[in-house]
Design a protein around this motif. Structure first.
Motif, mmCIF file in Angstrom:
data_model
loop_
_atom_site.group_PDB
_atom_site.id
_atom_site.type_symbol
_atom_site.label_atom_id
_atom_site.label_comp_id
_atom_site.label_asym_id
_atom_site.label_seq_id
_atom_site.Cartn_x
_atom_site.Cartn_y
_atom_site.Cartn_z
ATOM 1 N N TYR A 154 0.674 -1.141 -0.065
ATOM 2 C CA TYR A 154 0.039 -0.010 -0.178
ATOM 3 C C TYR A 154 0.865 1.147 -0.055
ATOM 4 O O TYR A 154 2.117 1.304 0.335
ATOM 5 C CB TYR A 154 -0.934 0.132 1.198
ATOM 6 N N LEU A 155 0.343 2.207 -0.558
ATOM 7 C CA LEU A 155 1.028 3.683 -0.554
ATOM 8 C C LEU A 155 0.605 4.220 0.688
ATOM 9 O O LEU A 155 -0.416 4.625 1.110
ATOM 10 C CB LEU A 155 0.401 4.482 -1.588
ATOM 11 N N LEU A 156 1.688 4.568 1.685
ATOM 12 C CA LEU A 156 1.587 5.293 3.078
ATOM 13 C C LEU A 156 1.908 6.755 2.732
ATOM 14 O O LEU A 156 2.938 7.380 2.214
ATOM 15 C CB LEU A 156 2.522 4.802 4.040
ATOM 16 N N LEU A 157 1.159 7.628 3.349
ATOM 17 C CA LEU A 157 1.354 9.015 3.147
ATOM 18 C C LEU A 157 1.292 9.485 4.688
ATOM 19 O O LEU A 157 0.090 9.460 5.472
ATOM 20 C CB LEU A 157 0.181 9.962 2.435
ATOM 21 N N ASP A 158 2.336 9.439 5.201
ATOM 22 C CA ASP A 158 2.375 9.944 6.800
ATOM 23 C C ASP A 158 2.668 11.271 6.826
ATOM 24 O O ASP A 158 3.570 12.144 6.625
ATOM 25 C CB ASP A 158 3.660 9.246 7.303
ATOM 26 N N GLU A 159 1.373 11.931 7.371
ATOM 27 C CA GLU A 159 1.541 13.582 7.204
ATOM 28 C C GLU A 159 2.536 14.088 7.877
ATOM 29 O O GLU A 159 3.178 15.147 7.516
ATOM 30 C CB GLU A 159 -0.052 13.925 7.752
ATOM 31 N N GLY A 160 2.961 13.745 9.204
ATOM 32 C CA GLY A 160 3.754 14.303 10.153
ATOM 33 C C GLY A 160 5.315 14.068 9.409
ATOM 34 O O GLY A 160 5.968 15.050 9.238
ATOM 35 N N ALA A 161 5.687 13.147 8.645
ATOM 36 C CA ALA A 161 6.901 12.879 7.974
ATOM 37 C C ALA A 161 6.856 13.744 6.625
ATOM 38 O O ALA A 161 8.023 14.290 6.492
ATOM 39 C CB ALA A 161 7.038 11.417 7.529
#
Length: 322
Positions: A154-161
């Motif tokens: 899955y594609l992760l979009l980690d807002e904080g990072a």
């Protein structure tokens, strides 16, 4: 807070412009440029498995990719801790989606299943450092059994990072990026600057729905986190984003005054408490002095009666001799 995040984000990502900017801004792969974003359409996020178990916590879009549809499965994940087995959840959810597409006969012209991009949009304090492919969660077994391990990423979009790694001097128009920056703003002026850009970007009449979705998110998520307890009596009557920007610009001017006054009140209370504590100490010391001069009690007994450390009683006895 998780429910507020889910509902507010679902409202925001029910607008095609948010999904378009999410893909163009954060999926760094060449096939994105081949998508026809004018065909973006939201599909049902509620489907039923063969066991009649409902799942309604998804946002699913589809967009034309040449002659075929590409499905974007967007999972909003707002929780206090990282889910180590998210890849298994994604595998299960995509299986349910494919079952539904099969029932609908929503196949490609060649009779195959359409491609699906699974996206996990995560907004937690801890950085996401768990497996993004289900195969990494399955024990390797020698002798050929490893060939049967499932493979699904899955594609992760980690807002904080994303915010930590971004150069916010870039003013490229992207409403998804603005959302991330608003939630992770550096200070009040940074927040106002981003809101000002959104007001400018979303001023067209056809963007009224998205502007109001941002208003809902600001009211339910951003302000309670940024200024808990701040009274905004007229805020519920605000209908559009520019009104929110103007109201916040005026209110933010007064925030430092409020913090100063709170600090003063806290200081006054600390002073009153210090005064009370000092009075209590003086009373204890006076009791000890009376016992020292009027009785034959030793220091330990006086310390116990007066409620003082024995060292303080010894000091008071020494002072009484001078």
């Amino acid at each position: 807070m998780a429910n507020h995040h889910d509902h507010s984000y679902k409202l925001l990502f029910s607008h095609p412009e948010m999904v378009r900017d999410l893909l163009t801004g954060f999926v760094k792969e060449s096939w994105v440029s081949q998508l026809d974003f004018s065909t973006l359409e939201k599909v049902s996020g509620s489907y039923v498995t063969d066991e009649l178990r409902d799942r309604e916590d998804d946002i699913i879009w589809r967009v034309r990719w040449g002659d075929d549809w590409l499905y974007v499965y967007l999972l909003l994940e707002f929780q206090s801790s990282v889910d180590r087995f998210m890849a298994v959840r994604i595998m299960s959810y995509l299986g349910l989606l494919y079952q539904d597409l099969i029932r609908q006969k929503a196949l490609t012209p060649s009779g195959k299943l359409p491609p699906v991009l699974p996206v996990v949009l995560y907004n937690g304090e801890e950085r996401w450092r768990v497996a993004q492919n289900v195969s990494a969660l399955v024990e390797r077994v020698p002798g050929g059994l490893e060939h049967y391990r499932p493979e699904l990423s899955y594609l992760l979009l980690d807002e904080g990072a994303i915010v930590e790694a971004s150069d916010w001097s870039d003013e490229t128009r992207n409403v998804a990026a603005a959302l991330f920056r608003l939630e992770h703003n550096r200070d009040e002026q940074d927040m106002l600057a981003v809101l000002g850009r959104l007001v400018e970007w979303l001023k067209a009449p056809e963007q009224t729905g998205l502007r109001r979705a941002f208003v809902v998110w600001i009211r339910r998520v951003m302000l309670p986190h940024r200024a808990p307890g701040m009274e905004l009596p007229e805020f519920n009557n605000l209908q559009d984003l520019h009104e929110v920007h103007d109201m916040l610009a005026e209110r933010i001017k007064k925030w430092p005054e409020r913090w100063v006054e709170e600090g003063r009140e806290e200081g006054r209370e600390e002073g009153r408490e210090e005064g009370r504590e000092e009075g209590r100490l003086e009373a204890k010391q006076e009791t000890a002095r009376n016992l020292i001069t009027r009785t034959e009690m030793d220091d330990a007994m006086i310390a116990e009666i007066a409620g003082l450390p024995i060292e303080d009683v010894a000091r008071l006895r020494a002072e009484s001799r001078h």
